[in-house]
Scaffold this motif. Structure first.
Motif, PDB file in Angstrom:
ATOM      1  N   GLN A  53       0.838  -1.139  -0.062  1.00  0.00           N
ATOM      2  CA  GLN A  53      -0.030   0.040  -0.232  1.00  0.00           C
ATOM      3  C   GLN A  53       1.019   1.252  -0.071  1.00  0.00           C
ATOM      4  O   GLN A  53       0.708   2.354  -0.671  1.00  0.00           O
ATOM      5  N   VAL A  54       1.830   1.060   0.809  1.00  0.00           N
ATOM      6  CA  VAL A  54       2.881   2.296   0.650  1.00  0.00           C
ATOM      7  C   VAL A  54       3.511   2.642  -0.345  1.00  0.00           C
ATOM      8  O   VAL A  54       3.469   3.689  -0.875  1.00  0.00           O
ATOM      9  N   ARG A  55       3.986   1.715  -1.286  1.00  0.00           N
ATOM     10  CA  ARG A  55       4.735   1.826  -2.434  1.00  0.00           C
ATOM     11  C   ARG A  55       3.519   2.314  -3.445  1.00  0.00           C
ATOM     12  O   ARG A  55       4.065   3.209  -4.275  1.00  0.00           O
ATOM     13  N   HIS A  56       2.531   1.828  -3.249  1.00  0.00           N
ATOM     14  CA  HIS A  56       1.447   2.215  -4.220  1.00  0.00           C
ATOM     15  C   HIS A  56       1.058   3.954  -4.036  1.00  0.00           C
ATOM     16  O   HIS A  56       0.981   4.540  -5.116  1.00  0.00           O
ATOM     17  N   THR A  57       0.963   4.049  -2.655  1.00  0.00           N
ATOM     18  CA  THR A  57       0.742   5.449  -2.415  1.00  0.00           C
ATOM     19  C   THR A  57       1.707   6.486  -3.095  1.00  0.00           C
ATOM     20  O   THR A  57       1.341   7.424  -3.604  1.00  0.00           O
ATOM     21  N   ARG A  58       3.114   5.937  -2.930  1.00  0.00           N
ATOM     22  CA  ARG A  58       4.206   6.778  -3.122  1.00  0.00           C
ATOM     23  C   ARG A  58       4.105   7.076  -4.600  1.00  0.00           C
ATOM     24  O   ARG A  58       4.165   8.118  -5.029  1.00  0.00           O
ATOM     25  N   GLU A  59       3.965   5.823  -5.324  1.00  0.00           N
ATOM     26  CA  GLU A  59       3.993   5.964  -6.810  1.00  0.00           C
ATOM     27  C   GLU A  59       2.870   6.906  -7.292  1.00  0.00           C
ATOM     28  O   GLU A  59       3.038   7.622  -8.046  1.00  0.00           O
ATOM     29  N   GLN A  60       1.624   6.520  -6.913  1.00  0.00           N
ATOM     30  CA  GLN A  60       0.328   7.012  -7.321  1.00  0.00           C
ATOM     31  C   GLN A  60       0.405   8.588  -7.095  1.00  0.00           C
ATOM     32  O   GLN A  60      -0.080   9.157  -8.151  1.00  0.00           O
ATOM     33  N   PHE A  61       0.656   9.075  -5.922  1.00  0.00           N
ATOM     34  CA  PHE A  61       0.923  10.708  -5.624  1.00  0.00           C
ATOM     35  C   PHE A  61       2.012  11.123  -5.753  1.00  0.00           C
ATOM     36  O   PHE A  61       2.137  12.463  -5.157  1.00  0.00           O
ATOM     37  N   ASP A  62       3.075  10.587  -5.903  1.00  0.00           N
ATOM     38  CA  ASP A  62       4.162  11.057  -5.807  1.00  0.00           C
ATOM     39  C   ASP A  62       4.757  11.953  -4.590  1.00  0.00           C
ATOM     40  O   ASP A  62       4.869  13.165  -4.435  1.00  0.00           O
ATOM     41  N   THR A  63       4.790  11.138  -3.514  1.00  0.00           N
ATOM     42  CA  THR A  63       4.533  11.703  -2.024  1.00  0.00           C
ATOM     43  C   THR A  63       5.721  11.413  -1.216  1.00  0.00           C
ATOM     44  O   THR A  63       6.020  10.316  -1.600  1.00  0.00           O
ATOM     45  N   LYS A  64       6.267  12.126  -0.236  1.00  0.00           N
ATOM     46  CA  LYS A  64       6.807  11.588   0.968  1.00  0.00           C
ATOM     47  C   LYS A  64       5.886  10.879   1.944  1.00  0.00           C
ATOM     48  O   LYS A  64       4.881  11.055   1.916  1.00  0.00           O
ATOM     49  N   VAL A  65       6.727   9.863   2.448  1.00  0.00           N
ATOM     50  CA  VAL A  65       5.734   8.842   3.385  1.00  0.00           C
ATOM     51  C   VAL A  65       6.241   9.174   4.709  1.00  0.00           C
ATOM     52  O   VAL A  65       7.632   8.985   5.153  1.00  0.00           O
ATOM     53  N   VAL A  66       5.514   9.393   5.923  1.00  0.00           N
ATOM     54  CA  VAL A  66       5.950   9.385   7.366  1.00  0.00           C
ATOM     55  C   VAL A  66       5.272   8.347   7.869  1.00  0.00           C
ATOM     56  O   VAL A  66       4.036   8.120   7.743  1.00  0.00           O
ATOM     57  N   ALA A  67       5.807   7.617   8.815  1.00  0.00           N
ATOM     58  CA  ALA A  67       5.093   6.455   9.605  1.00  0.00           C
ATOM     59  C   ALA A  67       5.233   6.509  10.976  1.00  0.00           C
ATOM     60  O   ALA A  67       6.417   6.738  11.244  1.00  0.00           O
ATOM     61  N   LEU A  89       7.756   0.392   7.788  1.00  0.00           N
ATOM     62  CA  LEU A  89       8.812   1.451   8.254  1.00  0.00           C
ATOM     63  C   LEU A  89       9.958   1.696   7.272  1.00  0.00           C
ATOM     64  O   LEU A  89      10.338   2.556   6.756  1.00  0.00           O
ATOM     65  N   ALA A  90      10.298   0.501   6.573  1.00  0.00           N
ATOM     66  CA  ALA A  90      11.472   0.472   5.571  1.00  0.00           C
ATOM     67  C   ALA A  90      10.764   1.182   4.453  1.00  0.00           C
ATOM     68  O   ALA A  90      11.889   1.740   3.785  1.00  0.00           O
ATOM     69  N   GLU A  91       9.768   1.477   4.032  1.00  0.00           N
ATOM     70  CA  GLU A  91       9.399   2.266   2.909  1.00  0.00           C
ATOM     71  C   GLU A  91       9.198   3.650   3.229  1.00  0.00           C
ATOM     72  O   GLU A  91       8.969   4.386   2.386  1.00  0.00           O
ATOM     73  N   ALA A  92       9.291   4.000   4.600  1.00  0.00           N
ATOM     74  CA  ALA A  92       9.082   5.231   4.886  1.00  0.00           C
ATOM     75  C   ALA A  92      10.291   6.624   4.733  1.00  0.00           C
ATOM     76  O   ALA A  92      11.374   5.942   4.973  1.00  0.00           O
ATOM     77  N   ASP A  93      10.049   7.773   4.402  1.00  0.00           N
ATOM     78  CA  ASP A  93      11.216   8.723   4.330  1.00  0.00           C
ATOM     79  C   ASP A  93      11.579   8.887   5.850  1.00  0.00           C
ATOM     80  O   ASP A  93      12.531   9.519   6.125  1.00  0.00           O
ATOM     81  N   PHE A  94      10.471   8.892   6.695  1.00  0.00           N
ATOM     82  CA  PHE A  94      10.718   9.214   8.046  1.00  0.00           C
ATOM     83  C   PHE A  94       9.676   8.314   9.051  1.00  0.00           C
ATOM     84  O   PHE A  94       8.500   8.136   8.756  1.00  0.00           O
ATOM     85  N   VAL A  95      10.520   8.193  10.242  1.00  0.00           N
ATOM     86  CA  VAL A  95       9.733   7.239  11.197  1.00  0.00           C
ATOM     87  C   VAL A  95       9.684   7.760  12.428  1.00  0.00           C
ATOM     88  O   VAL A  95      10.967   8.265  12.954  1.00  0.00           O
TER      89      VAL A  95
END
Ligand code: 13P
Ligand code: SF4
Length: 345
Positions: free
Chosen positions: A222-236, A245-251
């Motif tokens: 889901q996180v990979r899909h969200t990043r690709e679909q929305f071209d977004t940073k990810v915080v978890a 957590l391994a997919e996040a830019d910041f934890v």
């Protein structure tokens, strides 16, 4: 409004919208605008009752925007609310969060009356372990100190050496290891938070099997899909699985997420945590576009404006902790508060 009017079921009155104009503007950006007029009479009645009772309303960052912005005097993460309970001037605290947070407030402010609007507002982490489980862990690992996440019952805190929140878990683990001379610490109950802490310290951790029913539902896909679909940073939040957590830019904890946004100023961010967190941060960061998950904590969402009103009107439901449990749990919470908040962001 008279005292009796505040006690009755609140109704719409002329002037309500203009009296609350700044709040209306804030809420219209965070929730469907048709809902705002439905909330205003409750917000008005709660604010009147709150003054009459001399109460302070504390709300966790996962509370809905109409509570967080409309009636709360103090907002924040579980560490901020625990610290606020110790500093608070009022004799009456209404804790808009889950039961372990209200218990922590009562333990830290034993002379105050602490109310929670719904006694059933629990937490899957707190429900995952008992004080007997902690004693069995100690027997299996003699001499190893116990650090428990604040998302635990008062009895579990009382059976622990120190508490921590996600805002200071690494620092508490290291402080307790240093004080006890043990390079091993029992960390409970969240196995995901524990395994994240283990990546940040050389102290060896013995983990329990608890999980947060909200954060464990996120998947790496889901996180990979969200990043690709929305071209977004990810915080978890660290209650998510290691794969997420391994997919996040910041934890980071709920408070660290806000500080990361201040520092990084991303154009777009996906918040991998409870849904209301993004709503409540949106107001602070109008330039950031938030991609919200729809994961709601069913326990946090038991707190509503009508039950906050009933709580203040009828002075229900009071949270009690027995004196012998309270004294030992207080020692564990005090060790946490002595470490404070030392997040790097
Ligand atoms: P915080 O300690 O970041 O407030 O989080 C509490 C919680 O319940 C997270 O799910
Ligand atoms: Fe507990 Fe998870 Fe809800 Fe936080 S989000 S209160 S950890 S169930």
């Amino acid at each position: 409004m008279t005292a009796n009017a505040a006690l009755a079921t609140p109704r719409w009155r002329d002037g309500l919208e203009s009296d609350y104009a700044p709040l209306v503007e804030t809420l219209e950006q965070l929730i469907p605008c048709m809902e705002v007029p439905l909330h205003l009479p409750w917000i008005d009645a709660i604010n009147t009752l709150k003054k009459q009772r001399g109460a302070v309303i504390m709300a966790h960052s996962y509370q809905s925007p109409e509570i967080f912005h409309g009636v709360a005097d103090i907002t924040g993460d579980s560490l901020a609310l625990a610290q606020a309970a110790t500093d608070c001037d009022s004799d009456l605290i209404v804790l808009c969060g889950v039961h372990f947070m209200a218990e922590s407030a009562k333990i830290l402010a034993p002379d105050k009356t602490v109310l929670i609007p719904d006694l059933e507002a629990g937490c899957s982490l707190a429900a995952s372990i008992t004080a007997a489980d902690v004693r069995a862990l100690r027997a299996r690992h003699p001499g190893v100190p116990v650090v428990s996440y604040v998302n635990t019952s008062a009895e579990v805190k009382a059976a622990s050496d120190a508490c921590c929140t996600s805002a200071n878990a690494v620092q508490v683990v290291e402080a307790i290891a240093a004080q006890s001379g043990s390079r091993k610490v029992i960390f409970l109950p969240d196995r995901y938070l524990g395994s994240w802490v283990a990546t940040q310290t050389d102290v060896e951790l013995v983990l329990w099997t608890g999980t947060c029913e909200v954060h464990e539902t996120f998947t790496a896909q889901q996180v990979r899909h969200t990043r690709e679909q929305f071209d977004t940073k990810v915080v978890a939040h660290p209650e998510c699985s290691p794969e997420v957590l391994a997919e996040a830019d910041f934890v980071g904890s709920t408070s660290a997420m806000g500080r990361w946004l201040e520092k990084e100023k991303p154009t777009r961010v996906a918040m991998i945590t409870e849904c209301s967190m993004a709503d409540n941060l949106k107001n602070r960061f109008p330039q950031v576009q938030f991609i919200k998950p729809c994961n709601l904590c069913p326990h946090m969402k038991r707190i509503t404006l009508p039950n906050i009103h009933a709580c203040l009107r009828d002075l229900r439901y009071e949270v009690h902790v027995s004196p012998e449990v309270s004294v030992r749990a207080r020692a564990a919470l005090d060790r946490m508060l002595a470490v404070g908040r030392r997040e790097t962001v």
